[in-house]
Design a protein around this motif. Structure first.
Motif, PDB file in Angstrom:
ATOM      1  N   TRP A  63       0.863  -1.178   0.000  1.00 40.09           N
ATOM      2  CA  TRP A  63       0.000   0.000   0.000  1.00 40.09           C
ATOM      3  C   TRP A  63       0.902   1.231   0.000  1.00 40.09           C
ATOM      4  O   TRP A  63       1.591   1.509   0.971  1.00 40.09           O
ATOM      5  CB  TRP A  63      -0.922  -0.016   1.214  1.00 40.09           C
ATOM      6  CG  TRP A  63      -2.003  -1.058   1.093  1.00 40.09           C
ATOM      7  CD1 TRP A  63      -1.904  -2.382   1.386  1.00 40.09           C
ATOM      8  CD2 TRP A  63      -3.334  -0.845   0.634  1.00 40.09           C
ATOM      9  NE1 TRP A  63      -3.093  -3.018   1.150  1.00 40.09           N
ATOM     10  CE2 TRP A  63      -4.001  -2.097   0.693  1.00 40.09           C
ATOM     11  CE3 TRP A  63      -4.060   0.273   0.203  1.00 40.09           C
ATOM     12  CZ2 TRP A  63      -5.333  -2.257   0.315  1.00 40.09           C
ATOM     13  CZ3 TRP A  63      -5.385   0.117  -0.167  1.00 40.09           C
ATOM     14  CH2 TRP A  63      -6.008  -1.130  -0.116  1.00 40.09           C
ATOM     15  N   THR A  64       0.893   1.955  -1.109  1.00 40.12           N
ATOM     16  CA  THR A  64       1.896   2.973  -1.368  1.00 40.12           C
ATOM     17  C   THR A  64       1.403   4.375  -1.022  1.00 40.12           C
ATOM     18  O   THR A  64       0.201   4.647  -1.015  1.00 40.12           O
ATOM     19  CB  THR A  64       2.306   2.932  -2.844  1.00 40.12           C
ATOM     20  OG1 THR A  64       1.168   3.256  -3.670  1.00 40.12           O
ATOM     21  CG2 THR A  64       2.804   1.538  -3.230  1.00 40.12           C
ATOM     22  N   HIS A  68       2.903   6.982  -5.973  1.00 40.65           N
ATOM     23  CA  HIS A  68       2.442   5.617  -6.220  1.00 40.65           C
ATOM     24  C   HIS A  68       3.143   4.968  -7.410  1.00 40.65           C
ATOM     25  O   HIS A  68       3.170   3.743  -7.515  1.00 40.65           O
ATOM     26  CB  HIS A  68       0.934   5.608  -6.439  1.00 40.65           C
ATOM     27  CG  HIS A  68       0.163   6.268  -5.338  1.00 40.65           C
ATOM     28  ND1 HIS A  68       0.253   5.869  -4.023  1.00 40.65           N
ATOM     29  CD2 HIS A  68      -0.699   7.324  -5.350  1.00 40.65           C
ATOM     30  CE1 HIS A  68      -0.524   6.639  -3.265  1.00 40.65           C
ATOM     31  NE2 HIS A  68      -1.102   7.536  -4.048  1.00 40.65           N
ATOM     32  N   ALA A  86      -2.807   2.040  -3.911  1.00 39.73           N
ATOM     33  CA  ALA A  86      -2.550   3.353  -3.335  1.00 39.73           C
ATOM     34  C   ALA A  86      -3.260   3.481  -1.994  1.00 39.73           C
ATOM     35  O   ALA A  86      -4.437   3.114  -1.863  1.00 39.73           O
ATOM     36  CB  ALA A  86      -3.020   4.449  -4.285  1.00 39.73           C
TER      37      ALA A  86
END
Length: 215
Positions: A63-64, A68, A86
């Protein structure tokens, strides 16, 4: 013992793109912006390697945040077959809740700043969800390095003073209020403050490898 021997389970990693000046900011007075960024990258790669040793890559989601499309995220996804998503808007509690809600089975969520995490400990935490409603790995500064839930509930992550030494104590209050059984298989340490770097010297590969994809 391999991940296959234990069975695969969902595992989320919350992380930020390695951008100087925007990661590990509390370490910048000691390491500088570039040094703190390189450390962040090494810690993230270590977290990914630990996750890959614990569960199958198709069950791991990065999970960025910040960027992203950062090349490091793309590299990790392409090399290992990880999923990228994201992080949503909102505070840390909302982002944790959304990542856990996206799992199609009970699983665990970690960050990228706890080198003390090991595959056997991840297996223990996942196994704890057989009986417990939630599993946490508290850390010495009052937060936690891992959370897993058997069923998700946004109330577990609301009205928490994120970034303070009250996080785990407040979370225990939430589990008590929900009537949940809580498991805490271990107490760990993470890398957030300059004083944490002394202990990190036992993991020299994370802080002395040169280079990196910071930009």
């Amino acid at each position: 013992m391999s991940a296959d021997a234990h069975g695969s389970f969902p595992l989320a990693i919350l992380t930020k793109a390695p951008i100087p000046g925007q990661v590990k900011t509390r370490l910048m007075p000691v390491l500088g912006a570039e040094g703190a960024c390189r450390l962040h990258e090494r810690l993230l790669r270590h977290a990914v390697a630990t996750a890959l040793a614990a569960t199958s890559p198709q069950y791991i989601t990065l999970w960025t945040a910040l960027d992203h499309a950062h090349p490091m995220f793309r590299e990790l996804a392409d090399r290992h077959g990880l999923r990228l998503r994201a992080q949503p808007e909102g505070d840390l509690g909302e982002r944790i809740y959304v990542a856990l809600q996206a799992m199609d089975a009970p699983g665990v969520l970690i960050g990228s700043d706890c080198p003390a995490l090991t595959p056997p400990l991840l297996w223990r935490c996942q196994a704890a969800l057989t009986d417990a409603d939630a599993v946490f790995l508290p850390v010495e500064d009052g937060g936690y390095a891992l959370v897993g839930v058997r069923r998700n509930d946004r109330r577990l992550f609301t009205a928490i003073d994120w970034g303070t030494n009250r996080v785990m104590a407040q979370t225990r209050d939430r589990t008590d209020g929900l009537g949940w059984q809580l498991a805490c298989p271990a107490r760990l340490w993470d890398v957030d403050r300059p004083e944490d770097l002394d202990r990190l010297s036992n993991h020299l590969d994370l802080i002395t490898v040169p280079g990196g994809c910071c930009r």
